[in-house]
Design a protein around this motif. Structure first.
Motif, short mmCIF file in Angstrom:
data_model
loop_
_atom_site.label_atom_id
_atom_site.label_comp_id
_atom_site.label_asym_id
_atom_site.label_seq_id
_atom_site.Cartn_x
_atom_site.Cartn_y
_atom_site.Cartn_z
N TYR A 105 -3.74 0.16 -60.30
CA TYR A 105 -2.54 -0.21 -59.55
C TYR A 105 -2.77 -1.52 -58.79
O TYR A 105 -1.91 -2.41 -58.76
N GLY A 106 -3.93 -1.64 -58.19
CA GLY A 106 -4.23 -2.86 -57.45
C GLY A 106 -4.27 -4.09 -58.33
O GLY A 106 -3.75 -5.16 -57.96
N TYR A 107 -4.86 -3.97 -59.52
CA TYR A 107 -4.99 -5.11 -60.42
C TYR A 107 -3.70 -5.44 -61.16
O TYR A 107 -3.57 -6.54 -61.70
N SER A 108 -2.77 -4.51 -61.25
CA SER A 108 -1.56 -4.75 -62.04
C SER A 108 -0.30 -4.93 -61.21
O SER A 108 0.60 -5.68 -61.59
N ARG A 109 -0.21 -4.24 -60.04
CA ARG A 109 1.04 -4.27 -59.27
C ARG A 109 0.93 -5.02 -57.95
O ARG A 109 1.96 -5.34 -57.36
N GLN A 169 -3.51 -2.25 -68.31
CA GLN A 169 -2.61 -2.68 -69.38
C GLN A 169 -1.42 -1.74 -69.51
O GLN A 169 -0.30 -2.17 -69.78
N PHE A 170 -1.65 -0.44 -69.32
CA PHE A 170 -0.56 0.53 -69.39
C PHE A 170 0.44 0.29 -68.26
O PHE A 170 1.66 0.32 -68.47
N MET A 171 -0.07 0.03 -67.07
CA MET A 171 0.83 -0.22 -65.93
C MET A 171 1.64 -1.49 -66.11
O MET A 171 2.78 -1.59 -65.64
N LYS A 172 1.07 -2.49 -66.78
CA LYS A 172 1.80 -3.73 -67.01
C LYS A 172 3.02 -3.50 -67.90
O LYS A 172 3.95 -4.33 -67.91
N GLY A 173 3.04 -2.42 -68.67
CA GLY A 173 4.20 -2.10 -69.49
C GLY A 173 5.31 -1.42 -68.73
O GLY A 173 6.39 -1.19 -69.29
N ILE A 174 5.08 -1.08 -67.48
CA ILE A 174 6.11 -0.45 -66.64
C ILE A 174 6.90 -1.55 -65.94
O ILE A 174 6.31 -2.42 -65.28
#
Length: 289
Positions: A105-109, A169-174
């Motif tokens: 979460y920290g690295y993506s959001r 990578q999964f979170m970046k798709g949200i």
């Protein structure tokens, strides 16, 4: 002409599918035969193991090997080893899921200075072979007094960069619009993480948890180094000890039976978690409509 072209195309597809299925079947047979042979060997008598050559199935099925394994609670307490492995693997997996989900979460959001530089630096460092860290890791474990304890197996490797990369990578798709809508309603980062992101990344967390469980369960070199107390060993270190007790063609059936008991949890885990592998590949699998 168009119909002829479609027929030729369908034939090419059929041939390629046939070759693909044939290749997969051959690989499956290559993998399954040793497993089946190991299972059947655990039901053979020692006389048959030594006297007969390669036979996929025994002449006579016996259960004495498993009885002897379970009754030996002094030199080879396999049930105790299995319990130790379950406790270590489950504890390690739960902590991994918490840490990689928060880190992902920290690295993506979240936006902070040097975020991507830090991430890719740590990712590059993770490519070094794990064996180079054995001596420093043991020194750290020894300094904390964790030798011959479950902490020596549970704590190392919690923040694996491979798992963090998958979650990121999964979170970046949200879609980011979900975060923005929640912030408009007054939600903070932890509320967004728990209420929005965490339910959507369930598939990839399950896959990472599965990988972590299997990796912890099958870890061999590290537990052999950090455990000397027989009763505290996990099953992998115990199997090495069993080679001295049952090996050298003395009790091959009991040695193989012990190995079969050791792989049952991972086989069951894969059987019940297969569908989540496909879901984790699709980065938008958690998004509806």
């Amino acid at each position: 002409m168009r119909e002829v072209g479609l027929i030729k195309m369908s034939k090419k597809i059929s041939i390629s599918k046939f070759i693909a299925y044939l290749f997969l079947i051959v690989l499956c047979v290559i993998w399954v035969i040793p497993v089946v042979f190991g299972i059947t060997t655990s039901f053979r008598s020692q006389t048959e193991v030594v006297s007969s050559g390669f036979r996929l199935f025994p002449k006579e099925w016996i259960f004495e090997n498993y009885v002897a394994i379970l009754e030996n609670t002094s030199t080879a307490p396999i049930l105790r080893w299995l319990f130790n492995s379950v406790f270590i693997a489950v504890s390690h997996t739960l902590l991994v899921i918490v840490i990689i989900s928060l880190t992902g979460y920290g690295y993506s959001r979240m936006n902070f200075k040097g975020r991507d530089t830090l991430f890719f630096t740590l990712l590059g460092i993770s490519f070094f072979p794990g064996v180079v860290n054995i001596i420093p890791s043991y020194k750290i474990i020894d300094a904390f007094g964790w030798v011959n304890t479950s902490w020596a197996m549970i704590i190392p490797g919690l923040a694996g960069m491979g798992n963090i990369f998958l979650v990121r990578q999964f979170m970046k798709g949200i879609p980011g619009e979900l975060d923005e809508s929640a912030r408009v309603d007054g939600a903070g980062d932890f509320r967004i993480y728990f209420s929005i992101i965490l339910p959507l990344i369930k598939p990839v967390l399950i896959v990472c948890g599965l990988f972590s469980f299997v990796g912890s369960w099958n870890d061999f070199l590290w537990p052999v180094i950090v455990y000397t107390d027989v009763d505290k060993m996990p099953i992998t270190a115990g199997l090495l000890l069993l080679q001295d007790i049952y090996g050298n063609y003395r009790m091959i059936g009991q040695l193989m039976g012990s190995a079969m008991l050791a792989i049952i949890p991972t086989l069951l885990l894969f059987a019940f978690a297969q569908k989540y592998f496909i879901q984790s590949i699709n980065l938008n699998s958690g998004i509806k409509g």
